[in-house]
Scaffold this motif. Sequence first.
Motif, PDB file in Angstrom:
ATOM      1  N   UNK A 210       0.817  -1.211   0.000  1.00 14.91           N
ATOM      2  CA  UNK A 210       0.000   0.000   0.000  1.00 14.91           C
ATOM      3  C   UNK A 210       0.852   1.262   0.000  1.00 14.91           C
ATOM      4  N   UNK A 211       2.178   1.089   0.035  1.00 10.06           N
ATOM      5  CA  UNK A 211       3.087   2.236   0.104  1.00 10.06           C
ATOM      6  C   UNK A 211       4.203   2.067  -0.918  1.00 10.06           C
ATOM      7  N   UNK A 212       3.818   2.137  -2.186  1.00  9.24           N
ATOM      8  CA  UNK A 212       4.760   2.002  -3.294  1.00  9.24           C
ATOM      9  C   UNK A 212       4.715   3.290  -4.110  1.00  9.24           C
ATOM     10  N   UNK A 213       5.868   3.913  -4.304  1.00  8.21           N
ATOM     11  CA  UNK A 213       5.942   5.214  -4.954  1.00  8.21           C
ATOM     12  C   UNK A 213       6.865   5.140  -6.170  1.00  8.21           C
ATOM     13  N   UNK A 214       6.682   6.069  -7.089  1.00  8.19           N
ATOM     14  CA  UNK A 214       7.534   6.099  -8.273  1.00  8.19           C
ATOM     15  C   UNK A 214       7.917   7.533  -8.569  1.00  8.19           C
ATOM     16  N   UNK A 227       3.819   5.687 -16.642  1.00 11.94           N
ATOM     17  CA  UNK A 227       3.188   4.751 -15.712  1.00 11.94           C
ATOM     18  C   UNK A 227       1.854   5.279 -15.214  1.00 11.94           C
ATOM     19  N   UNK A 228       1.733   6.593 -15.052  1.00  9.82           N
ATOM     20  CA  UNK A 228       0.435   7.187 -14.723  1.00  9.82           C
ATOM     21  C   UNK A 228      -0.584   6.797 -15.787  1.00  9.82           C
ATOM     22  N   UNK A 229      -0.151   6.811 -17.023  1.00 15.94           N
ATOM     23  CA  UNK A 229      -1.039   6.544 -18.154  1.00 15.94           C
ATOM     24  C   UNK A 229      -1.361   5.055 -18.314  1.00 15.94           C
ATOM     25  N   UNK A 230      -0.341   4.189 -18.146  1.00 14.37           N
ATOM     26  CA  UNK A 230      -0.511   2.791 -18.536  1.00 14.37           C
ATOM     27  C   UNK A 230      -0.422   1.768 -17.403  1.00 14.37           C
ATOM     28  N   UNK A 238       2.901   9.676  -7.242  1.00  9.46           N
ATOM     29  CA  UNK A 238       3.852   9.919  -8.321  1.00  9.46           C
ATOM     30  C   UNK A 238       4.606  11.213  -8.024  1.00  9.46           C
ATOM     31  N   UNK A 239       5.935  11.182  -8.172  1.00 13.33           N
ATOM     32  CA  UNK A 239       6.764  12.371  -7.983  1.00 13.33           C
ATOM     33  C   UNK A 239       7.581  12.564  -9.250  1.00 13.33           C
ATOM     34  N   UNK A 240       7.329  13.643  -9.964  1.00 13.27           N
ATOM     35  CA  UNK A 240       7.979  13.897 -11.251  1.00 13.27           C
ATOM     36  C   UNK A 240       8.912  15.090 -11.112  1.00 13.27           C
ATOM     37  N   UNK A 241      10.141  14.934 -11.600  1.00 10.32           N
ATOM     38  CA  UNK A 241      11.127  16.011 -11.543  1.00 10.32           C
ATOM     39  C   UNK A 241      11.527  16.390 -12.966  1.00 10.32           C
ATOM     40  N   UNK A 257      -5.976   5.951 -11.982  1.00  8.48           N
ATOM     41  CA  UNK A 257      -5.142   6.999 -11.381  1.00  8.48           C
ATOM     42  C   UNK A 257      -5.914   7.785 -10.320  1.00  8.48           C
ATOM     43  N   UNK A 258      -7.229   7.646 -10.292  1.00  7.61           N
ATOM     44  CA  UNK A 258      -8.025   8.373  -9.303  1.00  7.61           C
ATOM     45  C   UNK A 258      -7.672   7.858  -7.910  1.00  7.61           C
ATOM     46  N   UNK A 259      -7.368   8.786  -7.011  1.00  8.34           N
ATOM     47  CA  UNK A 259      -6.990   8.419  -5.655  1.00  8.34           C
ATOM     48  C   UNK A 259      -5.496   8.327  -5.441  1.00  8.34           C
TER      49      UNK A 259
END
Length: 389
Positions: A210-214, A227-230, A238-241, A257-259
């Motif tokens: 329940x705590x997996x981030x990318x 990955x947000x898309x597919x 999601x953290x985008x730089x 992606x909702x939530x």
Amino acid sequence: MSSLSIQLLISLILLNFFAFQSVIAHDDTSDTSSAGCSSAQLPNGMRTDELTLVTINITDSRLSQSVIERHFYVRVPGTNDNLHSTDTTAKKSLMVFFHGFTGTPVEVSSLFEYNIMARQQDVIMIYPEGISDFFDENGTQETGLRSWNALGTADNSQSGCFDLGYQCAFASCAELNQCNNCTFATCHDDVLFVEKIIEWAFANLCVDTSKVFVSGESNGGIMTYELVTKYPNPFTAFIVVYGSPMQGYLNFSNPDIVGKSLLHIHGLSDTTVPFNGTLNELNLLFTPVPEVVAEYARIQSCSNQSIEFQTPFDTVNQFDCIEYPNCRSGVYVVLCTYNGGHSYPPMIEEATYYFLNNVTGALDKDSKMNLKSSAFIVYTLCMVLFYIM
């Protein structure tokens, strides 16, 4: 006060205490433990606080060489008491981080402070390695051009760019006939690669699913949006730089992606992935970052007007953030900018974990809230008992 009343109050206190204990116990034994938690040891001689190379085979039936060897690096945090352990019984959060175009997992692991922060927060770090199948005009493979196939990078005919001169220079794109003069990344199936990484991690490591981030930088940031898309399902946030989809490739239609929360961090003077989507130094067009974040907020049913969002980093490089508040999905959508270009400012790692901890509560907010609420109830009951006696 009667002895019966005192007994009743004491019973309420004890019931609340045991209820609190059961909340914490439930958190430790919930069904969010991955299959890897059943093993007492890390796989293949792996030890904590060491960067370990893992090799897996990916099967892509689209290509003539359908089975290809792919690589990623894993770092499981240790403890002060046992720095280099082989134990894997403690459930941990997981973050996958993508390097940028031509980067390497070892570089981002050593140059940035994610390992230090992850150790403090008890988070497993995974650094995938992009593939380099670029061949120059003499047919020589350029092994250093590691890239990610993400949202137009491998076939951006809609982006309006002006001919990079890379026509079919990537072997996978040439074979699949998916290249054009604006292609600048491999056409290998990197979403499939990530799926297999997550499968491996859940099977071999003790992960709190329940705590997996990318996260990722530049081309790796675009891969995060891919990955947000597919393939958003495994991820909590999601953290985008300084990455953005190519122009014409923004797609947040996946209902899964909702939530899920988003933090986007970008330099205002970036000329490689320009913040406002202007033509970049290589004649490529990316989607304007404000448009990307606003669309994500719309999908999450947030307020359409952003508000100022303060962080402890506001004095560093003019770090400035906005938030789209009141998201009906219960998530946070935050955009932070800084005075800089296409290079890491010093607060990125801290901002990432500030977002996960203090903003979304994705790491430990629930436990803190349980502790605070339970302590408050016990304290109140004790004070009542004190005064009425």
